[in-house]
Design a protein around this motif. Structure first.
Motif, PDB file in Angstrom:
ATOM      1  N   CYS A  60      19.003  36.345   6.417  1.00  0.00           N
ATOM      2  CA  CYS A  60      18.429  35.734   5.212  1.00  0.00           C
ATOM      3  C   CYS A  60      18.469  34.211   5.308  1.00  0.00           C
ATOM      4  N   CYS A 100      26.041  36.275   8.262  1.00  0.00           N
ATOM      5  CA  CYS A 100      25.879  36.609   6.851  1.00  0.00           C
ATOM      6  C   CYS A 100      27.203  36.508   6.110  1.00  0.00           C
ATOM      7  N   ILE A 101      27.195  35.807   4.978  1.00  0.00           N
ATOM      8  CA  ILE A 101      28.414  35.785   4.168  1.00  0.00           C
ATOM      9  C   ILE A 101      28.161  36.368   2.781  1.00  0.00           C
ATOM     10  N   GLY A 102      27.043  37.063   2.637  1.00  0.00           N
ATOM     11  CA  GLY A 102      26.789  37.806   1.399  1.00  0.00           C
ATOM     12  C   GLY A 102      26.301  36.980   0.232  1.00  0.00           C
ATOM     13  N   MET A 103      25.695  35.846   0.521  1.00  0.00           N
ATOM     14  CA  MET A 103      25.185  35.026  -0.588  1.00  0.00           C
ATOM     15  C   MET A 103      23.721  34.645  -0.350  1.00  0.00           C
ATOM     16  N   CYS A 104      22.907  35.689  -0.102  1.00  0.00           N
ATOM     17  CA  CYS A 104      21.478  35.497   0.196  1.00  0.00           C
ATOM     18  C   CYS A 104      20.791  34.499  -0.733  1.00  0.00           C
TER      19      CYS A 104
HETATM   20  S1  FES Z   1      21.561  39.120   4.599  1.00  0.00           S
HETATM   21 FE1  FES Z   1      23.659  38.867   4.223  1.00  0.00          FE
HETATM   22  S2  FES Z   1      23.765  37.369   2.683  1.00  0.00           S
HETATM   23 FE2  FES Z   1      21.718  37.667   3.051  1.00  0.00          FE
END
Ligand code: FES
Length: 123
Positions: A38, A70-74
């Motif tokens: 993302c 990815c750190i989960g903040m798309c």
């Molecule tokens: S794909 Fe993991 S935060 Fe966006």
């Protein structure tokens, strides 16, 4: 580790932890760009290019530029973390290439956090 009996003891522990963190980072500033799927989709590559170009332009060599996944903040991508030795880790969100010169000048060089782009801070 000594017992913590009062605020002063706690302060000492905090200071030595800071020194340790600074030593671990080699005393250098780190810039970390989120390069998960993302992040890339949101323009992280262009942001990374702008960071490298700005550092080059200003002749700044003592900065480690790294990437992370990815750190989960798309919703906040592109994300850029700035860690100056002995200071909190600052996370900037929705960073565009146009924001980069300001972040480099204000935060890296002058030590002032660019408040309007901050989405997180880790002490
Ligand atoms: S794909 Fe993991 S935060 Fe966006």
């Amino acid at each position: 580790m000594p017992k913590i009996r009062n605020l002063e003891d706690l302060r000492k522990v905090k200071e030595s932890a800071k020194d340790l963190t600074a030593a671990r980072s080699g005393g250098r500033t780190h810039i970390i760009v989120g390069m998960g799927t993302c992040g890339i989709a949101a323009g992280a590559r262009e942001v990374m290019t702008a960071i490298l170009a700005e550092l080059e332009k200003r002749g700044i060599k003592d900065v480690a530029v790294e990437t992370t996944g990815c750190i989960g903040m798309c919703q906040f991508e592109p994300l850029v973390d700035v860690i100056r030795p002995g200071e909190p880790r600052i996370t900037y969100g929705n960073v565009s290439p146009e924001d980069v010169p300001r972040i480099v000048a204000e935060h890296l060089i002058n030590g002032n956090v660019v408040a309007d782009k901050v989405i997180g801070r880790t002490d």
